[in-house]
Motif scaffolding. Structure first.
Motif, mmCIF file in Angstrom:
data_model
loop_
_atom_site.group_PDB
_atom_site.id
_atom_site.type_symbol
_atom_site.label_atom_id
_atom_site.label_comp_id
_atom_site.label_asym_id
_atom_site.label_seq_id
_atom_site.Cartn_x
_atom_site.Cartn_y
_atom_site.Cartn_z
ATOM 1 N N SER A 19 0.831 -1.199 0.000
ATOM 2 C CA SER A 19 0.000 0.000 0.000
ATOM 3 C C SER A 19 0.869 1.254 0.000
ATOM 4 O O SER A 19 0.574 2.221 -0.715
ATOM 5 C CB SER A 19 -0.921 -0.017 1.218
ATOM 6 O OG SER A 19 -1.669 1.165 1.285
ATOM 7 N N LEU A 20 1.922 1.245 0.783
ATOM 8 C CA LEU A 20 2.837 2.391 0.806
ATOM 9 C C LEU A 20 3.597 2.501 -0.507
ATOM 10 O O LEU A 20 3.812 3.606 -1.025
ATOM 11 C CB LEU A 20 3.825 2.252 1.969
ATOM 12 C CG LEU A 20 3.248 2.423 3.367
ATOM 13 C CD1 LEU A 20 4.274 1.998 4.414
ATOM 14 C CD2 LEU A 20 2.820 3.857 3.594
ATOM 15 N N TYR A 21 4.014 1.375 -1.053
ATOM 16 C CA TYR A 21 4.783 1.375 -2.292
ATOM 17 C C TYR A 21 3.970 1.931 -3.460
ATOM 18 O O TYR A 21 4.474 2.696 -4.272
ATOM 19 C CB TYR A 21 5.264 -0.045 -2.598
ATOM 20 C CG TYR A 21 6.165 -0.126 -3.799
ATOM 21 C CD1 TYR A 21 7.476 0.320 -3.728
ATOM 22 C CD2 TYR A 21 5.709 -0.650 -5.005
ATOM 23 C CE1 TYR A 21 8.312 0.251 -4.818
ATOM 24 C CE2 TYR A 21 6.538 -0.726 -6.103
ATOM 25 C CZ TYR A 21 7.838 -0.267 -6.015
ATOM 26 O OH TYR A 21 8.650 -0.327 -7.101
ATOM 27 N N VAL A 22 2.707 1.567 -3.534
ATOM 28 C CA VAL A 22 1.842 2.041 -4.608
ATOM 29 C C VAL A 22 1.657 3.562 -4.517
ATOM 30 O O VAL A 22 1.536 4.249 -5.522
ATOM 31 C CB VAL A 22 0.475 1.310 -4.558
ATOM 32 C CG1 VAL A 22 -0.557 1.985 -5.427
ATOM 33 C CG2 VAL A 22 0.642 -0.136 -4.964
ATOM 34 N N ARG A 23 1.674 4.079 -3.293
ATOM 35 C CA ARG A 23 1.521 5.529 -3.085
ATOM 36 C C ARG A 23 2.840 6.286 -3.168
ATOM 37 O O ARG A 23 2.918 7.447 -2.798
ATOM 38 C CB ARG A 23 0.886 5.784 -1.727
ATOM 39 C CG ARG A 23 -0.525 5.282 -1.618
ATOM 40 C CD ARG A 23 -1.129 5.752 -0.332
ATOM 41 N NE ARG A 23 -1.819 4.648 0.301
ATOM 42 C CZ ARG A 23 -2.199 4.631 1.557
ATOM 43 N NH1 ARG A 23 -1.948 5.640 2.333
ATOM 44 N NH2 ARG A 23 -2.838 3.603 2.043
ATOM 45 N N HIS A 24 3.892 5.612 -3.610
ATOM 46 C CA HIS A 24 5.223 6.206 -3.762
ATOM 47 C C HIS A 24 5.766 6.730 -2.436
ATOM 48 O O HIS A 24 6.390 7.789 -2.387
ATOM 49 C CB HIS A 24 5.210 7.319 -4.816
ATOM 50 C CG HIS A 24 4.691 6.864 -6.139
ATOM 51 N ND1 HIS A 24 5.420 6.030 -6.958
ATOM 52 C CD2 HIS A 24 3.525 7.096 -6.771
ATOM 53 C CE1 HIS A 24 4.717 5.783 -8.051
ATOM 54 N NE2 HIS A 24 3.557 6.412 -7.956
#
Length: 86
Positions: A19-24
């Motif tokens: 989830s954090l990775y997708v939000r950069h």
């Protein structure tokens, strides 16, 4: 059996990670990982003295739990969880 618990916690930690990775939010992932590594090193020192080789497994549980909680906090508190460096 202790390491199985640590591995399960690590697997659950991957859910907020993506989830954090997708939000950069790569910096947040990096900060949490560094904090978790420090917790692992310090707890390894003390836990090995206390429990011997099992202390390493307990230290892994503690550091993976730190990683999981940190990532969850950054997912739940996206605007309030900003860290400032420098």
């Amino acid at each position: 059996y202790i390491l199985i618990v640590a591995t399960v916690i690590n697997c659950f930690g991957m859910l907020p990670h993506y989830s954090l990775y997708v939000r950069h939010k790569d910096k947040e992932i990096l900060y949490i990982t560094i904090i978790s590594a420090i917790v692992n090193l310090v707890s390894n020192y003390f836990f090995i003295i206390t429990w011997g080789i099992n202390g390493i497994a307990y230290s892994s549980i503690l550091s993976f739990s730190t990683l999981l909680v940190g990532k969850i906090l950054f997912v739940i508190l996206p605007g309030k969880g900003k860290m400032k460096c420098g």
